[in-house]
Motif scaffolding. Sequence first.
Motif, PDB file in Angstrom:
ATOM      1  N   GLU A   8      36.294  31.925   0.038  1.00 21.51           N
ATOM      2  CA  GLU A   8      35.727  30.739   0.681  1.00 21.51           C
ATOM      3  C   GLU A   8      34.764  31.129   1.792  1.00 21.51           C
ATOM      4  OE1 GLU A   8      35.907  27.605  -0.301  1.00 21.51           O
ATOM      5  OE2 GLU A   8      37.073  28.372  -1.982  1.00 21.51           O
ATOM      6  N   ARG A   9      33.704  30.336   1.896  1.00 20.54           N
ATOM      7  CA  ARG A   9      32.720  30.595   2.955  1.00 20.54           C
ATOM      8  C   ARG A   9      33.230  30.065   4.287  1.00 20.54           C
ATOM      9  NH1 ARG A   9      29.732  28.368  -1.211  1.00 20.54           N
ATOM     10  NH2 ARG A   9      28.696  29.987  -2.424  1.00 20.54           N
TER      11      ARG A   9
ATOM     12  N   SER B 144      32.006  31.245  -4.155  1.00 22.54           N
ATOM     13  CA  SER B 144      33.321  31.411  -3.520  1.00 22.54           C
ATOM     14  C   SER B 144      34.359  31.998  -4.471  1.00 22.54           C
ATOM     15  CB  SER B 144      33.803  30.077  -2.949  1.00 22.54           C
ATOM     16  OG  SER B 144      33.681  29.050  -3.910  1.00 22.54           O
TER      17      SER B 144
END
Length: 217
Positions: free
Chosen positions: A213-214, A208
Amino acid sequence: MGLTDITARVAKAEAAAGRAPGSVQLIAVSKVQPDARVEAVLDQGHRLFGENKVQEAAGKWPDFQQRFPDAQVHLIGPLQTNKARQAMTLFSAIQTLDRPKLASTLARLAQELGHCPQIFVQVNTGEEPQKAGILPAETDAFIAEARALDLPVTGLMCIPPVDEAPGPHFAHLARLAERNGLADLSMGMSADFEEAITHGATHIRVGSAIFGERDYG
């Protein structure tokens, strides 16, 4: 954050630890990241990536590798034996060898296919019951077993417990590797890779902090 920032931090940590520049390989963990983000990192010149699942890698990397033939992908998530054959052709390294049955499956496939990815043994340094990996006390014997099967074991990998300081786990993994004559240490992620580098990490796994961010949606 981003690739440039992380690369600079790796270089700084190498220098601080008295390590040679470029002695640490940065694995950009591209699991669950949209193709556009992965392509942007490829376009920046990065060529080493990590994936957690065989299926996801199979849907993503053959196309990318046609355009970026020097891109390499390491499997850093658990490997089911029924996906082992596919993994042998998709990945340049499998970092999650964690049980005898998988070792014998990989060894049989290596003989059949005439090639084998680089192999890391995953060690459960925290001895966490819910986590994969060989227990530290059983690691020496397991490495010997894998070598007897002619598997190209070059290193060890660990994921320290989230609620413990990672340093002692990194130090423990380094001692196990040294004792067994293994050169590669895959340890350290976004939050602790600098510390891993001070303990001798040769491969760090950062996701990330490079891609953003995923979204597990």
